[in-house]
Design a protein around this motif. Structure first.
Motif, PDB file in Angstrom:
ATOM      1  N   LEU A  13       0.866  -1.408   0.160  1.00 15.67           N
ATOM      2  CA  LEU A  13      -0.068  -0.127   0.088  1.00 15.67           C
ATOM      3  C   LEU A  13       0.823   1.230  -0.076  1.00 15.67           C
ATOM      4  O   LEU A  13       0.419   2.494   0.466  1.00 15.67           O
ATOM      5  N   GLY A  14       1.989   1.097  -0.606  1.00 11.72           N
ATOM      6  CA  GLY A  14       3.019   2.211  -0.567  1.00 11.72           C
ATOM      7  C   GLY A  14       3.946   2.445   0.826  1.00 11.72           C
ATOM      8  O   GLY A  14       3.964   1.656   1.639  1.00 11.72           O
ATOM      9  N   GLU A  15       4.665   3.498   0.717  1.00  9.93           N
ATOM     10  CA  GLU A  15       5.791   3.430   1.727  1.00  9.93           C
ATOM     11  C   GLU A  15       5.454   4.042   3.089  1.00  9.93           C
ATOM     12  O   GLU A  15       5.863   3.725   4.059  1.00  9.93           O
ATOM     13  N   SER A  16       4.436   4.772   2.944  1.00  8.31           N
ATOM     14  CA  SER A  16       3.919   5.410   4.302  1.00  8.31           C
ATOM     15  C   SER A  16       2.797   4.687   4.740  1.00  8.31           C
ATOM     16  O   SER A  16       1.756   4.426   3.876  1.00  8.31           O
ATOM     17  N   VAL A  21      -1.872   3.178  10.473  1.00  6.92           N
ATOM     18  CA  VAL A  21      -1.370   2.934  12.052  1.00  6.92           C
ATOM     19  C   VAL A  21      -2.506   3.996  12.699  1.00  6.92           C
ATOM     20  O   VAL A  21      -3.071   3.211  13.757  1.00  6.92           O
ATOM     21  N   ALA A  22      -2.865   5.103  12.209  1.00  9.31           N
ATOM     22  CA  ALA A  22      -3.777   5.613  12.846  1.00  9.31           C
ATOM     23  C   ALA A  22      -5.396   4.873  12.882  1.00  9.31           C
ATOM     24  O   ALA A  22      -5.931   4.929  14.017  1.00  9.31           O
ATOM     25  N   GLU A  23      -5.785   4.040  11.948  1.00  5.84           N
ATOM     26  CA  GLU A  23      -6.887   3.009  12.053  1.00  5.84           C
ATOM     27  C   GLU A  23      -6.824   2.145  13.246  1.00  5.84           C
ATOM     28  O   GLU A  23      -7.613   1.875  14.108  1.00  5.84           O
ATOM     29  N   CYS A  24      -5.567   1.546  13.536  1.00  3.91           N
ATOM     30  CA  CYS A  24      -5.305   0.677  14.644  1.00  3.91           C
ATOM     31  C   CYS A  24      -5.483   1.440  15.786  1.00  3.91           C
ATOM     32  O   CYS A  24      -5.949   0.854  16.881  1.00  3.91           O
ATOM     33  N   VAL A  25      -4.743   2.616  15.995  1.00  2.00           N
ATOM     34  CA  VAL A  25      -4.738   3.481  17.284  1.00  2.00           C
ATOM     35  C   VAL A  25      -6.117   3.650  17.382  1.00  2.00           C
ATOM     36  O   VAL A  25      -6.705   3.842  18.698  1.00  2.00           O
ATOM     37  N   GLU A  26      -7.091   4.056  16.639  1.00  2.00           N
ATOM     38  CA  GLU A  26      -8.490   4.321  16.904  1.00  2.00           C
ATOM     39  C   GLU A  26      -9.084   3.220  17.680  1.00  2.00           C
ATOM     40  O   GLU A  26      -9.816   3.230  18.681  1.00  2.00           O
ATOM     41  N   LYS A  61      -8.641  -5.569  10.681  1.00  2.00           N
ATOM     42  CA  LYS A  61      -9.027  -3.941  10.295  1.00  2.00           C
ATOM     43  C   LYS A  61      -7.808  -3.789   8.939  1.00  2.00           C
ATOM     44  O   LYS A  61      -8.431  -3.157   7.963  1.00  2.00           O
ATOM     45  N   LEU A  62      -6.671  -3.915   9.135  1.00  2.00           N
ATOM     46  CA  LEU A  62      -5.797  -3.709   7.923  1.00  2.00           C
ATOM     47  C   LEU A  62      -5.847  -4.585   6.947  1.00  2.00           C
ATOM     48  O   LEU A  62      -5.654  -4.326   5.659  1.00  2.00           O
ATOM     49  N   ALA A  63      -6.379  -5.858   7.256  1.00  3.80           N
ATOM     50  CA  ALA A  63      -6.820  -6.920   6.060  1.00  3.80           C
ATOM     51  C   ALA A  63      -8.020  -6.445   5.343  1.00  3.80           C
ATOM     52  O   ALA A  63      -7.854  -6.850   4.125  1.00  3.80           O
ATOM     53  N   GLU A  64      -8.541  -5.364   5.835  1.00  2.00           N
ATOM     54  CA  GLU A  64      -9.847  -4.876   4.766  1.00  2.00           C
ATOM     55  C   GLU A  64      -9.180  -4.163   3.659  1.00  2.00           C
ATOM     56  O   GLU A  64      -9.710  -4.024   2.941  1.00  2.00           O
ATOM     57  N   SER A  65      -7.719  -3.526   3.837  1.00  2.00           N
ATOM     58  CA  SER A  65      -7.282  -2.544   2.837  1.00  2.00           C
ATOM     59  C   SER A  65      -6.141  -3.513   2.163  1.00  2.00           C
ATOM     60  O   SER A  65      -5.595  -2.876   1.010  1.00  2.00           O
ATOM     61  N   SER A  66      -5.600  -4.498   2.690  1.00  2.00           N
ATOM     62  CA  SER A  66      -4.414  -5.122   1.971  1.00  2.00           C
ATOM     63  C   SER A  66      -4.711  -6.748   2.169  1.00  2.00           C
ATOM     64  O   SER A  66      -5.286  -7.081   3.211  1.00  2.00           O
ATOM     65  N   ASN A  67      -4.163  -7.289   1.020  1.00  2.00           N
ATOM     66  CA  ASN A  67      -4.206  -8.916   0.875  1.00  2.00           C
ATOM     67  C   ASN A  67      -3.199  -9.554   1.864  1.00  2.00           C
ATOM     68  O   ASN A  67      -3.459 -10.448   1.965  1.00  2.00           O
TER      69      ASN A  67
END
Length: 104
Positions: A13-16, A21-26, A61-67
């Motif tokens: 999903l790119g370098e940054s 991280v913000a989604e997880c912190v939420e 949560k992150l798996a919703e955006s990345s395989n």
């Protein structure tokens, strides 16, 4: 009580990854557990089932955006009271006689 240090990264999903991280912190905020965010991960304090469930929620949560999602985790289980998130640092700083770190 357990201290769980975790670093969870979505791949492809790119370098940054600060947006993710913000989604997880939420999610961590919503859990009500004490935590400390640092530049290479997050440390959460709670009971073992709570922190493991929280880590799973963050991964999902992150798996919703990345395989593909990678996770590095370290656990420190110790019988007794909580508050070790700050107490462990305070103990080292008392032995140093000063605050640790060069955050600036």
């Amino acid at each position: 009580m357990v201290l769980l240090e975790m670093s969870i990264v979505p791949l492809g999903l790119g370098e940054s990854v600060s947006q993710y991280v913000a989604e997880c912190v939420e999610l961590i905020d919503q859990s009500g557990l004490d935590y400390e965010l640092h530049s290479m991960g997050t440390i959460v304090e709670g009971e073992l089932p709570e922190v493991l469930a929280l880590m799973q929620s963050c991964i999902e949560k992150l798996a919703e955006s990345s395989n593909r999602v990678t996770c590095t985790a370290k656990l420190d289980y110790r019988k007794g009271s909580g508050g070790r998130l700050q107490a462990k640092v305070a103990s080292v700083e008392s032995k140093l006689g000063r605050a640790a770190g060069r955050g600036g």
